[in-house]
Design an enzyme around this catalytic site. Structure first.
Site, PDB file in Angstrom:
ATOM      1  CG  HIS A 148      -0.223   0.025   2.526  1.00  0.00           C
ATOM      2  ND1 HIS A 148       0.353   1.160   3.046  1.00  0.00           N
ATOM      3  CD2 HIS A 148       0.014  -0.970   3.420  1.00  0.00           C
ATOM      4  CE1 HIS A 148       0.904   0.877   4.212  1.00  0.00           C
ATOM      5  NE2 HIS A 148       0.723  -0.409   4.464  1.00  0.00           N
ATOM      6  NE  ARG A 156      -1.884  -0.447   6.679  1.00  0.00           N
ATOM      7  CZ  ARG A 156      -2.485  -0.963   7.739  1.00  0.00           C
ATOM      8  NH1 ARG A 156      -3.648  -0.468   8.147  1.00  0.00           N
ATOM      9  NH2 ARG A 156      -1.951  -1.973   8.408  1.00  0.00           N
ATOM     10  CD  GLU A 200       2.060  -5.633   8.187  1.00  0.00           C
ATOM     11  OE1 GLU A 200       2.171  -6.851   7.950  1.00  0.00           O
ATOM     12  OE2 GLU A 200       2.884  -4.777   7.805  1.00  0.00           O
ATOM     13  CB  ILE A 201       2.264  -8.711  11.599  1.00  0.00           C
ATOM     14  CG1 ILE A 201       2.552  -9.303  12.976  1.00  0.00           C
ATOM     15  CG2 ILE A 201       2.977  -7.386  11.427  1.00  0.00           C
ATOM     16  CD1 ILE A 201       4.029  -9.582  13.198  1.00  0.00           C
ATOM     17  CG  ASN A 202      -2.952  -7.597  16.244  1.00  0.00           C
ATOM     18  OD1 ASN A 202      -2.377  -6.719  16.878  1.00  0.00           O
ATOM     19  ND2 ASN A 202      -4.199  -7.932  16.463  1.00  0.00           N
ATOM     20  CE1 TYR A 203       4.905  -5.324  13.773  1.00  0.00           C
ATOM     21  CE2 TYR A 203       3.199  -4.265  12.461  1.00  0.00           C
ATOM     22  CZ  TYR A 203       4.425  -4.883  12.550  1.00  0.00           C
ATOM     23  OH  TYR A 203       5.185  -5.083  11.409  1.00  0.00           O
TER      24      TYR A 203
END
Length: 212
Positions: A10, A59, A83-86
């Site tokens: 993105h 995004r 995306e990876i979950n932070y």
């Protein structure tokens, strides 16, 4: 004709501009990020696309939109491409995380495959869910060009998996700046990397913006 996957990260967001972790935060593109999306569409609208698969985050959908509106092809949204979950690191910079979650950050930096951000996901978890989407694409399309619009860590984890790179090294082996495209062709010998983190479709000003 073989199957070729185009992995598009993105465009710029506030988090990427500030180099802060953004996984589950549903951020939108900056004005420059929208320009990146339009730049990709202008360069790749003439490519004969077979399908578009996209993370459902705002995004990524915004990044895919100029292209899919131009060619009249709706994207297939897949949670596996998120995306990876932070976890508790969301929205924080590495400097803050290193200070507030020091031990977890050291473990994650050494091997993110089996160590998760505090309250977040391990890279092996992302590999499992994201590769299910890649397998779906391979089963449904034996040939053609398929666009996959996703995120920095997720794309690098997918590429590591396809190319035989230790998933725990994804952060240190592969680049994936905002608005970049990586291309993998599936040949009789397996996945072949044709391009990595290419941004020649963006003008020089966008390529030189600060942030990741």
């Amino acid at each position: 004709m073989s199957l070729t996957l185009y992995f598009l990260r993105h465009g710029q967001t506030e988090c990427s501009r500030n180099n802060s972790f953004c996984g589950s935060i549903d951020s939108e593109l900056t004005l420059e990020g929208l320009e990146m999306a339009k730049g990709f569409a202008a360069a790749y609208s003439s490519t004969p696309w077979t399908a578009i698969f996209c993370s459902p985050m705002q995004r990524t959908v915004e990044t895919a939109k100029p292209l899919y509106q131009t060619i009249g092809m709706e994207p297939e949204l897949r949670d596996g491409l998120k995306e990876i979950n932070y976890g508790q690191w969301e929205g924080k910079t590495p400097e803050v995380i290193s200070r507030e979650y020091h031990d977890d950050y050291i473990r994650w930096s050494a091997d993110p495959a089996w160590n998760a951000p505090t309250g977040g996901e391990m890279a092996v978890t992302i590999a499992y869910r994201a590769m299910q989407v890649i397998e779906e694409i391979k089963q449904n399309y034996s040939s053609g060009n398929v666009l996959v619009v996703s995120h920095k860590a997720t794309i690098r984890i997918i590429l590591s998996n396809l190319l035989g790179i230790d998933v725990g090294r994804f952060r240190f082996r592969l680049g994936c700046p905002v608005g970049s495209v990586s291309i993998v062709e599936f040949t009789s010998h397996g996945p072949l990397l044709k391009a990595l983190a290419d941004r020649t479709h963006l003008d020089e000003r966008l390529r030189n913006l600060p942030g990741t």
